[in-house]
Enzyme design. Structure first.
Site, PDB file in Angstrom:
ATOM      1  N   GLY A 278       4.695  -2.781  -2.152  1.00  0.00           N
ATOM      2  CA  GLY A 278       4.605  -3.629  -3.222  1.00  0.00           C
ATOM      3  C   GLY A 278       4.722  -5.088  -2.520  1.00  0.00           C
TER       4      GLY A 278
ATOM      5  N   PRO B 114       7.320  -0.977   2.287  1.00  0.00           N
ATOM      6  CA  PRO B 114       6.730  -1.994   2.488  1.00  0.00           C
ATOM      7  C   PRO B 114       5.656  -1.204   3.363  1.00  0.00           C
ATOM      8  CG  PRO B 114       8.625  -2.087   3.701  1.00  0.00           C
ATOM      9  CD  PRO B 114       9.296  -1.288   3.428  1.00  0.00           C
TER      10      PRO B 114
ATOM     11  N   ARG C  76     -12.086  -4.245   1.600  1.00  0.00           N
ATOM     12  CA  ARG C  76     -11.042  -4.806  -0.164  1.00  0.00           C
ATOM     13  C   ARG C  76     -12.383  -5.807  -1.221  1.00  0.00           C
ATOM     14  NH1 ARG C  76      -7.371  -7.334   0.039  1.00  0.00           N
ATOM     15  NH2 ARG C  76      -6.045  -6.493  -1.250  1.00  0.00           N
TER      16      ARG C  76
ATOM     17  N   CYS D  84     -27.049  -2.068   3.869  1.00  0.00           N
ATOM     18  CA  CYS D  84     -27.724  -2.094   2.777  1.00  0.00           C
ATOM     19  C   CYS D  84     -27.301  -1.318   1.667  1.00  0.00           C
ATOM     20  CB  CYS D  84     -28.514  -0.575   3.338  1.00  0.00           C
ATOM     21  SG  CYS D  84     -29.181  -1.650   4.584  1.00  0.00           S
TER      22      CYS D  84
ATOM     23  N   TYR E  90      -4.405  -2.322   5.017  1.00  0.00           N
ATOM     24  CA  TYR E  90      -5.770  -1.771   4.506  1.00  0.00           C
ATOM     25  C   TYR E  90      -7.472  -2.462   4.834  1.00  0.00           C
ATOM     26  CZ  TYR E  90      -1.500  -0.625   1.264  1.00  0.00           C
ATOM     27  OH  TYR E  90      -0.703  -0.409   1.239  1.00  0.00           O
TER      28      TYR E  90
HETATM   29  N1  LLP Z   1       4.662   3.279  -1.278  1.00  0.00           N
HETATM   30  C1  LLP Z   1       3.720   4.248  -2.174  1.00  0.00           C
HETATM   31  C2  LLP Z   1       3.823   5.930  -2.978  1.00  0.00           C
HETATM   32  C3  LLP Z   1       2.431   3.791  -2.021  1.00  0.00           C
HETATM   33  O1  LLP Z   1       1.365   4.164  -3.059  1.00  0.00           O
HETATM   34  C4  LLP Z   1       1.979   2.352  -1.424  1.00  0.00           C
HETATM   35  C5  LLP Z   1       0.522   1.418  -1.848  1.00  0.00           C
HETATM   36  C6  LLP Z   1       3.301   1.800  -0.974  1.00  0.00           C
HETATM   37  C7  LLP Z   1       3.921   2.251  -0.725  1.00  0.00           C
HETATM   38  C8  LLP Z   1       3.114   0.470   0.410  1.00  0.00           C
HETATM   39  O2  LLP Z   1       2.608  -0.745  -0.897  1.00  0.00           O
HETATM   40  P1  LLP Z   1       2.353  -2.170  -0.374  1.00  0.00           P
HETATM   41  O3  LLP Z   1       4.073  -2.366   0.479  1.00  0.00           O
HETATM   42  O4  LLP Z   1       1.487  -1.392   0.991  1.00  0.00           O
HETATM   43  O5  LLP Z   1       2.157  -2.925  -1.448  1.00  0.00           O
HETATM   44  N2  LLP Z   1      -6.174  -0.345  -0.678  1.00  0.00           N
HETATM   45  C9  LLP Z   1      -5.231  -1.422  -1.604  1.00  0.00           C
HETATM   46  C10 LLP Z   1      -3.830  -1.648  -1.995  1.00  0.00           C
HETATM   47  C11 LLP Z   1      -3.482   0.241  -1.871  1.00  0.00           C
HETATM   48  C12 LLP Z   1      -1.602   0.565  -2.461  1.00  0.00           C
HETATM   49  C13 LLP Z   1      -1.612   1.635  -2.161  1.00  0.00           C
HETATM   50  N3  LLP Z   1      -0.107   2.187  -2.774  1.00  0.00           N
HETATM   51  C14 LLP Z   1      -5.952  -2.913  -1.112  1.00  0.00           C
HETATM   52  O6  LLP Z   1      -6.197  -2.862  -0.515  1.00  0.00           O
HETATM   53  O7  LLP Z   1      -5.326  -3.872  -1.847  1.00  0.00           O
END
Ligand code: LLP
Length: 420
Positions: free
Chosen positions: A247, A283, A321, A351, A380
């Site tokens: 996150g 992460p 995004r 389109c 992403y």
């Molecule tokens: N663990 C779980 C259970 C998750 O659902 C996620 C992300 C992560 C870890 C990794 O989170 P990060 O460290 O990357 O924040 N497509 C969206 C982001 C979707 C995130 C989904 N889950 C975007 O482009 O912002």
């Protein structure tokens, strides 16, 4: 003089007028491989991974990189060789991890909708543990583990009711979200799960959302989880690991400040000191986001009565995004050729009016044929690409110092109809 671009994070930097990553000139790569093209920096990925390793120091831990952020095999291999484990959410991601030489014993399996086949595959592969999100999933896991004569190690994903204060589509820790088991109900679920055969209940996990620039909600969630662990242990549930999810956010626009991983982990470890816990974290974005860019070429400039458009050869199918989350990606020229700026919408050829990368953006002067980079596109980006409008997906390149190589070739028209 002229355009002052967004503060690029190293190893992206202009040398004279040309944008480099590490010791490679991005325009030279774009000319050779064509566009749209994703380019990633090995150095950036590894230094971001090592920031997590250093942040934990001697605290017992495992970093499980969230494969969903960028699942290119070469990137997974790089991280596996650095010692990373992986957070997966599908059988396909597990397959990728194994193909890349990842150690299954360092894999955690998250997600609300694991299928029977995926659970079997994960048990047969010997993954570390499952982050379970419902009672129904626990029963299925128990029965499959019994049939395979295996023991499934389990953490329950807890929904701690903490507002991640991020975009609603990527916030996951509130009561009305589909994720996790409500913190007020989870103790009873642990007790019932203790009675199920072939399950080893050992963990607590949580993930409250993505792109958090403020770490306070993560620490608030952690406090709630630690209080829960104390209650669970008192009630005879032998919790030994805590998965704090992923996150941490990254800067997408000027003025955004990236949380310092070592500060955040110091706060986490301090709260967990002396509790005999192994910490896991998942992460994704903070490892690969700033390590990648999407290169594109200007096709046309087009003026209407009210607007000017820069039409580029990348589109929402390459990087969704902006269309999906109204996300901001800085757009910078690969060569700072002209002084001055102009205001335009940057759009792709798909389109859909939703096919835009930027609206009313102050842009560096550019002409058809010029190359641009969409910055902070390593997470992403490619993973969310599609073939909409029957557009072949972009190629991907990994840079290492003065060298680079294609780590996924551009799709061909034949690729697009294979299987039909
Ligand atoms: N663990 C779980 C259970 C998750 O659902 C996620 C992300 C992560 C870890 C990794 O989170 P990060 O460290 O990357 O924040 N497509 C969206 C982001 C979707 C995130 C989904 N889950 C975007 O482009 O912002």
């Amino acid at each position: 003089m002229g355009f002052t671009p967004f503060m690029l994070l190293p190893p992206f930097a202009y040398r004279n007028q040309n944008l480099f990553v590490e010791d490679c000139d991005l325009e030279a790569i774009a000319r050779r491989e064509g566009t749209p093209l994703y380019v990633y920096s090995k150095q950036a990925i590894l230094s971001r991974y090592h920031a997590y390793e250093a942040g934990f120091g001697s605290f017992p831990h495992q970093i499980c990189y969230a494969v969903k952020a960028n699942s290119n095999l070469s990137i997974l291999r790089l991280l596996a060789q650095a010692g990373a484990g992986f957070d997966i959410v599908s059988g396909g991601e597990l397959y990728r991890v194994l193909q890349a030489g990842g150690n299954p014993a360092k894999v955690v399996f998250s997600g609300v909708g694991k299928t029977r086949e995926e659970i079997e595959y994960a048990l047969e592969s010997g993954i570390h543990s499952f982050n379970c999100e419902s009672e129904a999933e626990l029963s299925l896991l128990s029965s499959i583990a019994a049939r395979l004569n295996k023991v499934a190690r389990i953490a329950l994903r807890v929904n701690p009711h903490v507002d991640a204060a991020t975009h609603p589509y990527i916030s996951t820790g509130l009561r009305d979200h589909k994720f996790g088991i409500d913190i007020t109900a989870v103790e009873a679920v642990y007790q019932r799960a203790l009675t199920l055969p072939h399950l080893q209940l050992e963990g607590v996990s949580a993930h409250i959302g993505s792109q958090l620039l403020d770490t306070q909600p993560l620490l608030a969630a952690l406090d709630a989880l630690l209080a829960l662990i104390t209650r669970l242990r008192a009630a005879g549930v032998p919790i030994t690991h805590l998965d704090i999810g992923g996150g941490l956010g990254v800067p997408y626009r000027e003025g955004q400040v990236e949380p310092v991983v070592s500060d955040h982990l110091a706060a986490v470890c301090a709260r967990c000191a002396g509790l005999g816990l192994i910490l896991l974290t998942e992460p994704g974005r903070s490892i690969v986001g700033p390590a990648g860019v999407l290169l594109t070429r200007v096709l046309y400039r087009k003026k209407t009565e009210t607007k000017e458009f820069v039409i580029v050869d990348a589109a929402m199918n390459d990087l969704i995004r902006p269309s999906l989350y109204e996300a901001h990606h800085e757009i910078v020229p690969l060569r700072r050729a002209f002084p001055g700026t102009f205001v335009a919408d940057v759009v792709g050829p798909v389109c859909e009016s939703g096919d835009f990368f930027a609206r009313d953006r102050d842009m560096a002067q550019c002409l058809p044929g010029d190359f641009l980079a969409l910055v902070t596109a390593g997470a992403y980006g490619f993973v969310l690409a599609s073939n909409y409008n029957t557009r072949p997906r972009a190629a991907e390149v990994l840079v290492d110092g003065a060298h680079w190589r294609v780590v996924r070739r551009r799709e061909t028209y034949e690729d697009l109809v294979r299987g039909e």
